[in-house]
Scaffold this active site. Sequence first.
Site, PDB file in Angstrom:
ATOM      1  N   GLN A   1      69.539 -60.523 -77.120  1.00 33.21           N
ATOM      2  CA  GLN A   1      69.349 -59.621 -78.264  1.00 33.21           C
ATOM      3  C   GLN A   1      69.037 -58.209 -77.794  1.00 33.21           C
ATOM      4  O   GLN A   1      69.651 -57.228 -78.251  1.00 33.21           O
ATOM      5  CB  GLN A   1      68.215 -60.124 -79.149  1.00 33.21           C
ATOM      6  CG  GLN A   1      68.547 -61.326 -80.009  1.00 33.21           C
ATOM      7  CD  GLN A   1      67.344 -61.802 -80.804  1.00 33.21           C
ATOM      8  OE1 GLN A   1      66.201 -61.526 -80.443  1.00 33.21           O
ATOM      9  NE2 GLN A   1      67.591 -62.519 -81.880  1.00 33.21           N
TER      10      GLN A   1
ATOM     11  N   THR B   1      66.690 -68.848 -88.765  1.00 29.66           N
ATOM     12  CA  THR B   1      66.261 -67.516 -88.354  1.00 29.66           C
ATOM     13  C   THR B   1      67.053 -66.508 -89.173  1.00 29.66           C
ATOM     14  O   THR B   1      68.187 -66.795 -89.570  1.00 29.66           O
ATOM     15  CB  THR B   1      66.521 -67.288 -86.854  1.00 29.66           C
ATOM     16  OG1 THR B   1      66.393 -65.901 -86.541  1.00 29.66           O
ATOM     17  CG2 THR B   1      67.915 -67.732 -86.465  1.00 29.66           C
TER      18      THR B   1
ATOM     19  N   THR C   1      67.494 -62.975 -88.162  1.00 32.82           N
ATOM     20  CA  THR C   1      68.201 -62.049 -87.281  1.00 32.82           C
ATOM     21  C   THR C   1      69.521 -62.606 -86.771  1.00 32.82           C
ATOM     22  O   THR C   1      70.545 -61.905 -86.755  1.00 32.82           O
ATOM     23  CB  THR C   1      67.315 -61.680 -86.073  1.00 32.82           C
ATOM     24  OG1 THR C   1      66.144 -60.997 -86.537  1.00 32.82           O
ATOM     25  CG2 THR C   1      68.060 -60.785 -85.094  1.00 32.82           C
TER      26      THR C   1
ATOM     27  N   CYS D   1      62.152 -62.315 -91.901  1.00 33.20           N
ATOM     28  CA  CYS D   1      62.026 -62.905 -90.574  1.00 33.20           C
ATOM     29  C   CYS D   1      61.284 -64.207 -90.790  1.00 33.20           C
ATOM     30  O   CYS D   1      60.255 -64.227 -91.488  1.00 33.20           O
ATOM     31  CB  CYS D   1      61.262 -61.988 -89.626  1.00 33.20           C
ATOM     32  SG  CYS D   1      60.828 -62.779 -88.060  1.00 33.20           S
TER      33      CYS D   1
END
Length: 231
Positions: free
Chosen positions: A52, A83, A85, A196
């Site tokens: 990431q 998740t 992201t 998140c």
Amino acid sequence: MKTIGLIAGMSWQSSVVYYELINRKVKEVLGGFHSCKNVMLTVDFAEIEKLQHENNWEALDNMMATAAMQLEKAGADIIILCTNTMHLCSEAIKKAITIPFLHIAEATAQKIKKQKIRKVALLGTKFTMEKDFYKEILRQHHIEVIIPTEEERTKIHTIIYGELVHGTIKDNSREIYKTIIKNLENRCAEGVILGCTEIPLLISDTDVDIPVFDTTTIHAESAVLWALKNS
């Protein structure tokens, strides 16, 4: 019921919550001795976090697509990614499988619309707050999205990666989040998305004055309802 496939481990703290939530929802709906049929594949978050921050999304696409294919081969009827992201990899996942993929932002948008809210604040990692993959889905549902200031985004991101993914919960960090949410409320946010899956470990609806959209709970429960409806 249908079998839910979970791509987990990002972080394992929030994945534990997913597992608990989906089983609680099945128990709530069906009662008795029922639990959820599911298959969970857990990745090593250290590998994910490194890629990431190297901005290597091609490698991450491949990892998530491979995980989804493994779950389909293991008997999953639907895939959820535990998740927010990593939904940046959702297109790669969908191309790799023949079963449905339930996007966390789509499930969240449906929940927001039910409350007739048109302007929401989005909290999450910098990837989630700053890139369009999440916000665009909300906009398609005619939901306006506002994000914290650059300084606030840095604080939110640092607390997620420095504390929450390690299971560290600090009162001071909760106060920082509460202040940021209040600032967003003052900018006319009618609700706040905890975008998140670790943030609900720190913040709940009792901490703020506007409606809270806990994406972990929304996503997990939406997957259960799909699994039961399509059985």
